[in-house]
Design a protein around this motif. Sequence first.
Motif, mmCIF file in Angstrom:
data_model
loop_
_atom_site.group_PDB
_atom_site.id
_atom_site.type_symbol
_atom_site.label_atom_id
_atom_site.label_comp_id
_atom_site.label_asym_id
_atom_site.label_seq_id
_atom_site.Cartn_x
_atom_site.Cartn_y
_atom_site.Cartn_z
ATOM 1 N N THR A 1 67.418 47.375 112.098
ATOM 2 C CA THR A 1 67.266 47.146 110.652
ATOM 3 C C THR A 1 66.542 45.834 110.377
ATOM 4 O OG1 THR A 1 69.252 48.411 110.131
ATOM 5 C CG2 THR A 1 68.500 46.846 108.474
ATOM 6 N N THR B 1 63.302 45.249 107.953
ATOM 7 C CA THR B 1 63.327 44.419 106.744
ATOM 8 C C THR B 1 62.379 43.229 106.862
ATOM 9 O OG1 THR B 1 65.282 43.282 107.633
ATOM 10 C CG2 THR B 1 65.652 45.080 106.084
ATOM 11 N N GLN C 1 63.462 53.274 107.783
ATOM 12 C CA GLN C 1 64.805 53.026 107.253
ATOM 13 C C GLN C 1 65.491 54.335 106.902
ATOM 14 O OE1 GLN C 1 66.292 49.788 107.063
ATOM 15 N NE2 GLN C 1 68.005 51.218 106.970
#
Length: 323
Positions: free
Chosen positions: A116, A120, A171
Amino acid sequence: MEGKTPGVSYAMVGKPGSISSWLKIANGPGSLLTSPAMLAGAAGIMAQLARQHEMSEIKSYLARIDKKVDDLLRAHEDAELGKVFGTTLDIESAMNVLNRIGRVDDDTWSTVQARTHTITDALGWALGRLDALAEGLESTTRIGDLARMTKEAESRVEELLAVVARCFELQDALDVLRLARMLDESPNTLDGRRLVLKDDRQRRRELVSQRIEYLMARVDTAVGTANAKVLLHPRAHRAVVGSINQIGAAVADFNRPLGIESGRRSLETTRWWDAARDPAQLKHAGAEAGRIAAIGTGMAAAGAAAVLAGRAALASEEDDEQG
């Protein structure tokens, strides 16, 4: 299908040969509608399907604009951004495991659960570059520089939006894997996790939408700068408007698979003769032409400046009389 225990049935989720999970139905079909665990499982599966649909839409978008995002990420000088390429490979492998065996095992989950941050970070990098482009367009007042910058921004905006789209795709895939993992390992907490992922996704969409709105607001400022200088710079004006329309089209293409509303219309160039009949345009052109003549750029420029300055003066007098 009926199980060995009387009153207990099972429902298969997925396609034959690619089973996502099994649901146990006790005491007849009515219990499926009243069991919180069953309802949570169904909601989790629907969330997975929604993510997979969005992933499919994003893949179609990336194929349509013919951007090799992985090559772009892999070749970029930013080492952190280059990690997205490796993240893509790991997540695609994990999705293949899910599709093949119907669950996310410990080994597979260990390869993707920390990815993740990579996604990001790449998203933040791309949005930061979009902000930098927007600020550069807003601060440029010379029409020639503006035409050059908007032309460069055409391809740059499309590339950055492609990176953002890939981040959303990755994602979504990670959310599908996480939901599958929760459905298998901890179904009692699945619904809470599903709602958290939904909130996170909505915040990402809002953030991206805000950054794009900021970009297009700065683009509109550039249009205003170009529209004010049609008389002396008609070619540059047309170039700026053309490039900005291309940027607007790229944004609309990006918004579509993510379900972001986009009501922007294509801009039209101002014809020279229409500008010549506009008192405000004449005033602006006269002032600029006067500056050109003052610094001595040749007899031809001085002559043209004098003509435009005279016409601007006449227009100003007519405005004063009408006022």
